[in-house]
Design a protein around this motif. Structure first.
Motif, PDB file in Angstrom:
ATOM      1  N   VAL A   1       0.846   8.239  -4.982  1.00  0.00           N
ATOM      2  CA  VAL A   1      -0.321   8.529  -4.133  1.00  0.00           C
ATOM      3  C   VAL A   1      -1.029   9.765  -4.663  1.00  0.00           C
ATOM      4  O   VAL A   1      -0.387  10.774  -4.963  1.00  0.00           O
ATOM      5  CB  VAL A   1       0.114   8.741  -2.671  1.00  0.00           C
ATOM      6  CG1 VAL A   1      -1.057   9.163  -1.810  1.00  0.00           C
ATOM      7  CG2 VAL A   1       0.725   7.465  -2.132  1.00  0.00           C
TER       8      VAL A   1
ATOM      9  N   GLY B   1      -4.758   6.831   2.141  1.00  0.00           N
ATOM     10  CA  GLY B   1      -4.414   6.259   0.844  1.00  0.00           C
ATOM     11  C   GLY B   1      -4.087   4.785   0.879  1.00  0.00           C
ATOM     12  O   GLY B   1      -3.761   4.194  -0.150  1.00  0.00           O
TER      13      GLY B   1
ATOM     14  N   ARG C   1       4.735  11.604   1.204  1.00  0.00           N
ATOM     15  CA  ARG C   1       3.818  10.943   0.274  1.00  0.00           C
ATOM     16  C   ARG C   1       4.616   9.910  -0.501  1.00  0.00           C
ATOM     17  O   ARG C   1       5.651  10.227  -1.101  1.00  0.00           O
ATOM     18  CB  ARG C   1       3.231  11.986  -0.682  1.00  0.00           C
ATOM     19  CG  ARG C   1       2.283  11.418  -1.720  1.00  0.00           C
ATOM     20  CD  ARG C   1       1.929  12.467  -2.769  1.00  0.00           C
ATOM     21  NE  ARG C   1       3.068  12.920  -3.544  1.00  0.00           N
ATOM     22  CZ  ARG C   1       3.597  12.263  -4.576  1.00  0.00           C
ATOM     23  NH1 ARG C   1       3.102  11.109  -4.959  1.00  0.00           N
ATOM     24  NH2 ARG C   1       4.619  12.758  -5.233  1.00  0.00           N
TER      25      ARG C   1
ATOM     26  N   ARG D   1       0.846  -1.198   0.000  1.00  0.00           N
ATOM     27  CA  ARG D   1       0.000   0.000   0.000  1.00  0.00           C
ATOM     28  C   ARG D   1       0.877   1.241   0.000  1.00  0.00           C
ATOM     29  O   ARG D   1       1.939   1.261   0.619  1.00  0.00           O
ATOM     30  CB  ARG D   1      -0.913  -0.001   1.220  1.00  0.00           C
ATOM     31  CG  ARG D   1      -1.797  -1.223   1.302  1.00  0.00           C
ATOM     32  CD  ARG D   1      -2.590  -1.250   2.603  1.00  0.00           C
ATOM     33  NE  ARG D   1      -3.289  -2.495   2.810  1.00  0.00           N
ATOM     34  CZ  ARG D   1      -4.441  -2.810   2.251  1.00  0.00           C
ATOM     35  NH1 ARG D   1      -5.017  -1.978   1.418  1.00  0.00           N
ATOM     36  NH2 ARG D   1      -5.013  -3.966   2.507  1.00  0.00           N
ATOM     37  N   HIS D   2       0.413   2.274  -0.668  1.00  0.00           N
ATOM     38  CA  HIS D   2       1.163   3.527  -0.747  1.00  0.00           C
ATOM     39  C   HIS D   2       0.300   4.629  -0.156  1.00  0.00           C
ATOM     40  O   HIS D   2      -0.863   4.780  -0.518  1.00  0.00           O
ATOM     41  CB  HIS D   2       1.520   3.836  -2.200  1.00  0.00           C
ATOM     42  CG  HIS D   2       2.334   2.742  -2.811  1.00  0.00           C
ATOM     43  ND1 HIS D   2       3.665   2.562  -2.540  1.00  0.00           N
ATOM     44  CD2 HIS D   2       1.991   1.723  -3.639  1.00  0.00           C
ATOM     45  CE1 HIS D   2       4.116   1.514  -3.194  1.00  0.00           C
ATOM     46  NE2 HIS D   2       3.117   0.976  -3.873  1.00  0.00           N
ATOM     47  N   VAL D   3       0.894   5.391   0.781  1.00  0.00           N
ATOM     48  CA  VAL D   3       0.117   6.351   1.552  1.00  0.00           C
ATOM     49  C   VAL D   3       0.769   7.725   1.609  1.00  0.00           C
ATOM     50  O   VAL D   3       1.936   7.890   1.267  1.00  0.00           O
ATOM     51  CB  VAL D   3      -0.079   5.856   3.005  1.00  0.00           C
ATOM     52  CG1 VAL D   3      -0.918   4.587   3.049  1.00  0.00           C
ATOM     53  CG2 VAL D   3       1.244   5.663   3.718  1.00  0.00           C
TER      54      VAL D   3
ATOM     55  N   ASP E   1      -5.189   2.201   6.999  1.00  0.00           N
ATOM     56  CA  ASP E   1      -4.571   3.486   7.350  1.00  0.00           C
ATOM     57  C   ASP E   1      -4.284   3.541   8.846  1.00  0.00           C
ATOM     58  O   ASP E   1      -3.211   3.961   9.283  1.00  0.00           O
ATOM     59  CB  ASP E   1      -5.484   4.649   6.957  1.00  0.00           C
ATOM     60  CG  ASP E   1      -5.576   4.861   5.451  1.00  0.00           C
ATOM     61  OD1 ASP E   1      -4.794   4.248   4.698  1.00  0.00           O
ATOM     62  OD2 ASP E   1      -6.451   5.646   5.034  1.00  0.00           O
TER      63      ASP E   1
ATOM     64  N   ASN F   1      -5.131  12.313  -1.075  1.00  0.00           N
ATOM     65  CA  ASN F   1      -4.686  11.594   0.117  1.00  0.00           C
ATOM     66  C   ASN F   1      -3.778  12.448   0.999  1.00  0.00           C
ATOM     67  O   ASN F   1      -3.790  12.300   2.222  1.00  0.00           O
ATOM     68  CB  ASN F   1      -4.005  10.285  -0.266  1.00  0.00           C
ATOM     69  CG  ASN F   1      -5.002   9.297  -0.811  1.00  0.00           C
ATOM     70  OD1 ASN F   1      -6.024   9.036  -0.191  1.00  0.00           O
ATOM     71  ND2 ASN F   1      -4.725   8.770  -1.987  1.00  0.00           N
ATOM     72  N   THR F   2      -3.011  13.337   0.388  1.00  0.00           N
ATOM     73  CA  THR F   2      -2.187  14.248   1.181  1.00  0.00           C
ATOM     74  C   THR F   2      -3.089  15.154   2.009  1.00  0.00           C
ATOM     75  O   THR F   2      -2.874  15.336   3.210  1.00  0.00           O
ATOM     76  CB  THR F   2      -1.255  15.071   0.280  1.00  0.00           C
ATOM     77  OG1 THR F   2      -0.461  14.172  -0.497  1.00  0.00           O
ATOM     78  CG2 THR F   2      -0.345  15.967   1.094  1.00  0.00           C
TER      79      THR F   2
END
Length: 164
Positions: A71, A138, A67, A49-51, A145, A75-76
């Motif tokens: 992403v 994200g 970030r 997962r990318h957050v 999360d 999401n930011t």
């Protein structure tokens, strides 16, 4: 003469105990904020997962934002709102979301534009005092999360882990 005596006495009273009015507080450093953000990003990336991660200090000021590659920009913004929500309410945003769904009085929190009642925001405590907040967004939903935010707290031993 009485006025001068009264004024000097008042001045002594006002300036004497000023140091007693200052509090000693724990503060979130840039190094700790970066360690939190790094740990959250790494925990999510380990799960594919990318957050985006935002860490705020006790006053709601942004200390760091990270970030992961790819992403989306929303999401930011969401990570910042989750951190702000956790800080201003002093609560886990997942718990707030659940409470708002079950309590008509709390449901109004969803109408406050700055708040985001989705899992992924946690207040940061040191020795019981709020020192800031982290928001993660994200990662594919509220639970992932939140898990990445919890993993980040474990990376900074000076922070209190939340009671589960």
């Amino acid at each position: 003469m009485k006025t001068l005596f009264f004024a000097s006495t008042l001045l002594c009273l006002l300036t004497g105990p000023a140091h007693a009015q200052l509090r000693q507080v724990n503060d979130l450093s840039l190094a700790a904020a970066n360690k939190l953000a790094d740990a959250a990003v790494a925990a999510c990336q380990a799960q594919g997962r990318h957050v985006a991660v935002t860490v705020l200090d006790r006053g709601g000021n942004i200390v760091t934002v990270q970030r992961a590659d790819g992403v989306g920009p929303h999401n930011t913004a969401a990570s910042g709102r989750k951190a702000y929500t956790a800080l201003s309410t002093k609560n886990d945003t997942q718990a707030l979301a659940v409470a708002a769904r079950g309590n008509p009085d709390m449901a109004n929190l969803t109408t406050v534009p700055e708040l985001l009642l989705l899992g992924g925001g946690l207040p940061l405590r040191a020795k019981g005092d709020i020192v800031g907040a982290i928001g993660v967004a994200g990662g594919g939903g509220a639970q992932p999360d939140r898990a990445c935010a919890l993993a980040a707290l474990a990376a900074v031993p000076e922070l209190d882990l939340p009671q589960t």
